[in-house]
Motif scaffolding. Sequence first.
Motif, mmCIF file in Angstrom:
data_model
loop_
_atom_site.group_PDB
_atom_site.id
_atom_site.type_symbol
_atom_site.label_atom_id
_atom_site.label_comp_id
_atom_site.label_asym_id
_atom_site.label_seq_id
_atom_site.Cartn_x
_atom_site.Cartn_y
_atom_site.Cartn_z
ATOM 1 N N SER A 112 0.831 -1.208 0.000
ATOM 2 C CA SER A 112 0.000 0.000 0.000
ATOM 3 C C SER A 112 0.863 1.256 0.000
ATOM 4 O O SER A 112 0.972 1.967 1.000
ATOM 5 C CB SER A 112 -0.935 -0.024 1.215
ATOM 6 N N HIS A 115 -7.023 2.282 6.737
ATOM 7 C CA HIS A 115 -8.090 1.593 7.457
ATOM 8 C C HIS A 115 -9.420 2.311 7.273
ATOM 9 O O HIS A 115 -10.451 1.674 6.959
ATOM 10 C CB HIS A 115 -7.737 1.503 8.945
ATOM 11 N N GLY A 152 1.218 6.566 13.185
ATOM 12 C CA GLY A 152 0.500 5.552 12.417
ATOM 13 C C GLY A 152 -0.547 6.114 11.480
ATOM 14 O O GLY A 152 -1.475 5.413 11.069
ATOM 15 N N ASP A 204 -0.599 6.725 8.364
ATOM 16 C CA ASP A 204 -0.745 6.058 7.067
ATOM 17 C C ASP A 204 -1.632 4.825 7.171
ATOM 18 O O ASP A 204 -2.555 4.645 6.358
ATOM 19 C CB ASP A 204 0.625 5.705 6.480
ATOM 20 N N ASP A 205 -1.392 3.975 8.182
ATOM 21 C CA ASP A 205 -2.267 2.824 8.390
ATOM 22 C C ASP A 205 -3.679 3.267 8.739
ATOM 23 O O ASP A 205 -4.670 2.645 8.316
ATOM 24 C CB ASP A 205 -1.719 1.944 9.522
ATOM 25 N N HIS A 262 4.726 2.963 8.176
ATOM 26 C CA HIS A 262 5.554 2.376 7.115
ATOM 27 C C HIS A 262 6.182 3.495 6.277
ATOM 28 O O HIS A 262 5.757 3.733 5.139
ATOM 29 C CB HIS A 262 4.708 1.459 6.224
#
Length: 304
Positions: A2, A105, A98, A100-101, A29
Motif C-alpha cells: 500500500s 483503514h 501511524g 498512514d495505516d 511504514h
Amino acid sequence: MSRIFVQIASYRDPELVATVQDALQKAAHPDRLSFGIVWQGKPGIDDIPWQQLNWCRILLIDSDRSQGVCWARAKTQSLWEGEPYTLQIDSHMRFVYGWDDLLLHMLHQCPSDKAVLTAYPPAYTPPNFLHPHGEPTALAASHFTDSGTLSLVSSQSLSEQIRPQLGMFMAAGFWFASAHFIQEIPYDPQLYFQGEETSLAVRAWTHGWDIYHPNQIACYHEYERSGKPKHWEDHPRWWQLEQIAQTRLRQLLGLEPAQNTLANYGLGASRSLQDYQVFSGINFQSRSLTEFARQGIPAITLHH
C-alpha cells in the motif's frame, strides 16, 4: 504493497521540511511513502535545506513564475509514478502516529469503491503544539461570498462514530483516495484559490466518487499563518488569474455558457450537477443553502 504518493504544493513555506519529516517519523511504514513536492520560492531568500529532502521528487520553481496554488497542485500530480494511493496536503501539517495505516483503514471502511476521505484537520501551532480538544469533524456549507464562492466550515464532531461518515464537500488541503482519483480528476491549472474546493467536490461527485469525512484525526493543519508569504501579496496582478478562475468555475457550474471547453477539467458523466445540488442542499444559481447543507448532512442516502 500500500504505497502512498504524498502531494505537496508549497509556496515559500518555512514549514515544508518539518512537515515532510513529521510525516515520515510518525508513519507506520515510512518506506511506503513517496513525496512529490512543487516548491515555489525566491532563490537566495527562501533557504530550504534541500539535502534533507534529496530523496523526494521535487520541482523547483522561482516564485515569480508561480501562477497560484491550483497551478502548482497540477504540477505536483505530474510527479506521480504509479503509487496506488495518494494524499494531498498543504506544506504546513503535523501527523498522528501511524497516520498512514489509519487512513488506509478508514478508507477501506467506506462502503464505496470510489471513496475519498477529506476534512479540515484540527489546528497546530509551529513548531509542534497540537491544539488540545481537537476533534474529527464533518464539513458544512457556511455561506456564499459576495463573488459567489461557496465558503465551508467544520461542523459536527465525528469522534463518536465508528467509521467515516458520508459528506458533500471537500477540503483541498487534506484528502486521501485511490490514485485513480488524480487520473480521473486532474487539477485544473487555471483555477486560482477561491472556488478550488467547490470544483473538487462537484467534479469528484459527478465522476462517481463518494466523499467521506474521517471519524479519527490523522493530521493537524496550521491555520494562523500571519506574516508568512502569500501568492497574492507577491503578485500584484493576481486578480487577473482570479478572474480567469472565476469564469471557469461559473462555466463548470453552468452559471454561464462555456465559451471554451473545460476539456479534462469538466464534470463527470456518472452523476449530474443537478443531482449533486439535490444531494448537498446547495443551489449555485440562487446561492441558497438548505439546513442540511448548513449542518453538513446529505439530504439523501446513497445506495451502493
